[in-house]
Design an enzyme around this catalytic site. Structure first.
Site, mmCIF file in Angstrom:
data_model
loop_
_atom_site.group_PDB
_atom_site.id
_atom_site.type_symbol
_atom_site.label_atom_id
_atom_site.label_comp_id
_atom_site.label_asym_id
_atom_site.label_seq_id
_atom_site.Cartn_x
_atom_site.Cartn_y
_atom_site.Cartn_z
ATOM 1 N N GLU A 101 -45.191 -6.590 -23.449
ATOM 2 C CA GLU A 101 -43.929 -7.052 -23.089
ATOM 3 C C GLU A 101 -43.639 -7.929 -22.074
ATOM 4 O O GLU A 101 -42.784 -9.070 -22.293
ATOM 5 C CB GLU A 101 -43.212 -5.812 -22.615
ATOM 6 C CG GLU A 101 -43.097 -4.368 -23.493
ATOM 7 C CD GLU A 101 -44.432 -3.360 -23.285
ATOM 8 O OE1 GLU A 101 -45.508 -4.291 -22.996
ATOM 9 O OE2 GLU A 101 -44.045 -2.325 -23.294
ATOM 10 N N THR A 131 -83.692 10.139 -37.786
ATOM 11 C CA THR A 131 -83.541 8.811 -38.575
ATOM 12 C C THR A 131 -84.420 7.768 -38.034
ATOM 13 O O THR A 131 -84.689 6.973 -39.024
ATOM 14 C CB THR A 131 -81.992 8.729 -38.660
ATOM 15 O OG1 THR A 131 -81.101 9.737 -39.108
ATOM 16 C CG2 THR A 131 -81.725 7.447 -39.094
ATOM 17 N N ASP A 184 -86.466 6.111 -40.912
ATOM 18 C CA ASP A 184 -86.227 4.886 -41.400
ATOM 19 C C ASP A 184 -86.368 3.674 -40.576
ATOM 20 O O ASP A 184 -86.372 2.471 -40.981
ATOM 21 C CB ASP A 184 -84.508 4.755 -41.353
ATOM 22 C CG ASP A 184 -83.943 5.852 -42.720
ATOM 23 O OD1 ASP A 184 -84.907 6.286 -43.334
ATOM 24 O OD2 ASP A 184 -82.892 6.288 -42.684
ATOM 25 N N GLY A 207 -78.856 11.094 -40.410
ATOM 26 C CA GLY A 207 -79.113 11.953 -41.494
ATOM 27 C C GLY A 207 -78.070 12.981 -41.719
ATOM 28 O O GLY A 207 -77.101 13.245 -40.613
HETATM 29 C C1 AOF Z 1 -51.208 -1.279 -22.003
HETATM 30 N N1 AOF Z 1 -50.491 -2.733 -22.424
HETATM 31 O O1 AOF Z 1 -49.051 -3.715 -23.329
HETATM 32 C C2 AOF Z 1 -48.489 -1.478 -22.849
HETATM 33 C C3 AOF Z 1 -49.094 -0.330 -22.245
HETATM 34 O O2 AOF Z 1 -52.733 1.030 -16.419
HETATM 35 P P1 AOF Z 1 -51.387 0.238 -16.669
HETATM 36 O O3 AOF Z 1 -50.734 -0.114 -15.840
HETATM 37 O O4 AOF Z 1 -52.020 -1.053 -17.691
HETATM 38 O O5 AOF Z 1 -50.782 1.252 -17.823
HETATM 39 C C4 AOF Z 1 -51.373 1.770 -19.070
HETATM 40 C C5 AOF Z 1 -50.147 2.438 -19.789
HETATM 41 O O6 AOF Z 1 -49.034 1.620 -20.078
HETATM 42 C C6 AOF Z 1 -50.520 2.810 -21.105
HETATM 43 O O7 AOF Z 1 -51.417 3.938 -21.064
HETATM 44 C C7 AOF Z 1 -49.415 2.944 -21.811
HETATM 45 O O8 AOF Z 1 -48.722 4.320 -21.635
HETATM 46 C C8 AOF Z 1 -48.350 1.947 -21.195
HETATM 47 N N2 AOF Z 1 -48.225 0.642 -21.849
HETATM 48 N N3 AOF Z 1 -50.364 -0.367 -21.681
HETATM 49 O O9 AOF Z 1 -52.139 -1.369 -21.236
HETATM 50 C C9 AOF Z 1 -49.274 -2.697 -22.865
HETATM 51 N N4 AOF Z 1 -47.211 -1.689 -23.044
HETATM 52 ZN ZN ZN Z 2 -45.942 -1.597 -19.819
#
Ligand code: AOF
Ligand code: ZN
Length: 372
Positions: free
Chosen positions: A56, A200, A204, A302
């Protein structure tokens, strides 16, 4: 009501989000598009990497003044909390955006509807649910991690038409066609790790590497071998290529496995023993891989390991290649006993896709386990 331009913008946002594939975990992949007050494309963005700015914020920056009075179309509910970065809701309000179209609410308990409430409280019109199924599929790994703290597990199998994985003598090179095998290389490249069992490896001697022209040795998936004894020896191809190789063994035996000490890239991980089967507790393995930042694990194993994974309800999706080959019931089955006594207890898939892969068919879907 959602306009045609907004639906087009959401499709674009979903596509943009995919650019973050493989680097956002444990955060979601997110894409955002901004339309100006006349409905024209004004800017966009996607989340590139965990800890980097949210989609965003990038979209608002790229739209500049055109964001004011415009619409944000975004694949996930904007966040309203201080995490690694600040709340996106504040940025949206500050930019003067008047409408936000969202594909799905954020399952993160720190957001979970509150982002929408904050936008509405600021007088912004919010529409939720546009292309929500696509968005949920896009972020299945993120949602699964929030719910289970585990990596996503995909089981890959190549089957004959009559459901066998190898002939009676164990030979299986090659059931699937070359195009399918190349596709598996791409699956490996996009998984954080590839998993198999010691049986495996012995039978293999697979490399479990990606041998595509554009794959550098640095981007090889982690190779994981589960073993109840760990002593399958070190003369195998999995140890020959650069990169991390993890041998997952039951607690208390790693100190005795000195044959691996000098092998570069090899790590021994110990886990509690499984209470029912011989070997390690596989749930703990996928919790550990998630903690290590491995979003998804591709299992190429496997029938013993595949059966254990399914019975433990740890397989999240399957990728099954069916090849035009018949092997008879003397061939090796994909699974051992699963305890399915009647058709209503069958393991089923949803979000199923089926397509041709050279002379094979590839069926993919998410596994649905019964609630009881
Ligand atoms: C993202 N990228 O574009 C959006 C997210 O640790 P932060 O501050 O990066 O926040 C992570 C949280 O933010 C994620 O679990 C989700 O709830 C919200 N949205 N997160 O990494 C993004 N829009
Ligand atoms: Zn955000």
């Amino acid at each position: 009501m959602v306009s045609k331009a907004e639906t087009r913008a959401m499709k674009k946002a979903l596509k943009l989000a995919l650019h973050g594939r493989g680097s956002t975990f444990p955060n979601p992949m997110v894409g955002a598009v901004i339309l100006d007050r006349d409905g024209n494309h004004a800017g966009d963005g996607f989340h590139r990497k965990c800890g980097a700015p949210h989609a965003e914020v990038i979209a608002i920056a790229s739209a500049g003044d055109a964001a004011s009075g415009g619409t944000m179309v975004v694949t996930l509910e904007p966040c309203c909390h201080h995490g690694r970065t600040g709340p996106c809701t504040d940025e949206i309000i500050r930019a003067g955006i008047s409408r936000v179209v969202i594909a799905m609410t954020d399952p993160n308990p720190r957001v979970c509807g509150d982002g929408i409430k904050q936008l509405e409280a600021a007088g912004i019109e919010v529409e939720t649910g546009l292309l929500s199924e696509e968005a949920r599929e896009l972020n299945r790994v993120y949602q699964h991690y929030l719910e289970t703290s585990r990596s996503w597990v995909t089981l890959k199998i190549a089957l004959s038409l009559d459901g066998r994985t190898a002939a009676a003598d164990g030979s299986s090179r090659w059931i699937s066609c070359e195009r399918s095998r190349r596709r598996v290389q791409r699956m490996r490249a996009s998984a954080g790790a590839v998993l198999t069992g010691a049986g495996t490896v012995r039978e293999d001697d697979p490399e479990l590497t990606v041998r595509l022209p554009d794959t550098m040795s640095g981007s090889q998936p982690v190779r994981i071998v589960v073993s109840s004894t760990g002593d399958f020896g070190e003369s195998w191809k999995i140890f020959r290529n650069p990169g991390r190789v993890i041998i997952a063994v039951p607690e208390g035996i790693a100190a005795h496995l000195t044959e691996y000490t000098d092998l570069p890239g090899v790590e021994l991980w110990e886990f509690p023993a499984d209470s029912v089967n011989q070997g390690i507790d596989l749930t703990s393995l996928f919790e550990r891989t998630a903690l290590e930042g491995i979003s998804s694990v591709l299992c190429e194993a496997g029938s013993d390991l595949s059966t254990r994974l399914l019975k433990a309800e740890l397989v999240d999706s399957v990728s099954i290649f069916t090849a035009p080959v018949i092997l008879g019931s003397e061939g090796r089955p994909a699974f051992k006993l699963l305890g399915i006594d009647s058709i209503e207890n069958a393991i089923r898939l949803d979000n199923v896709s089926s397509r041709r892969s050279g002379s094979d068919f590839l069926t993919e879907g998410n596994v649905v386990y019964r609630a009881d």
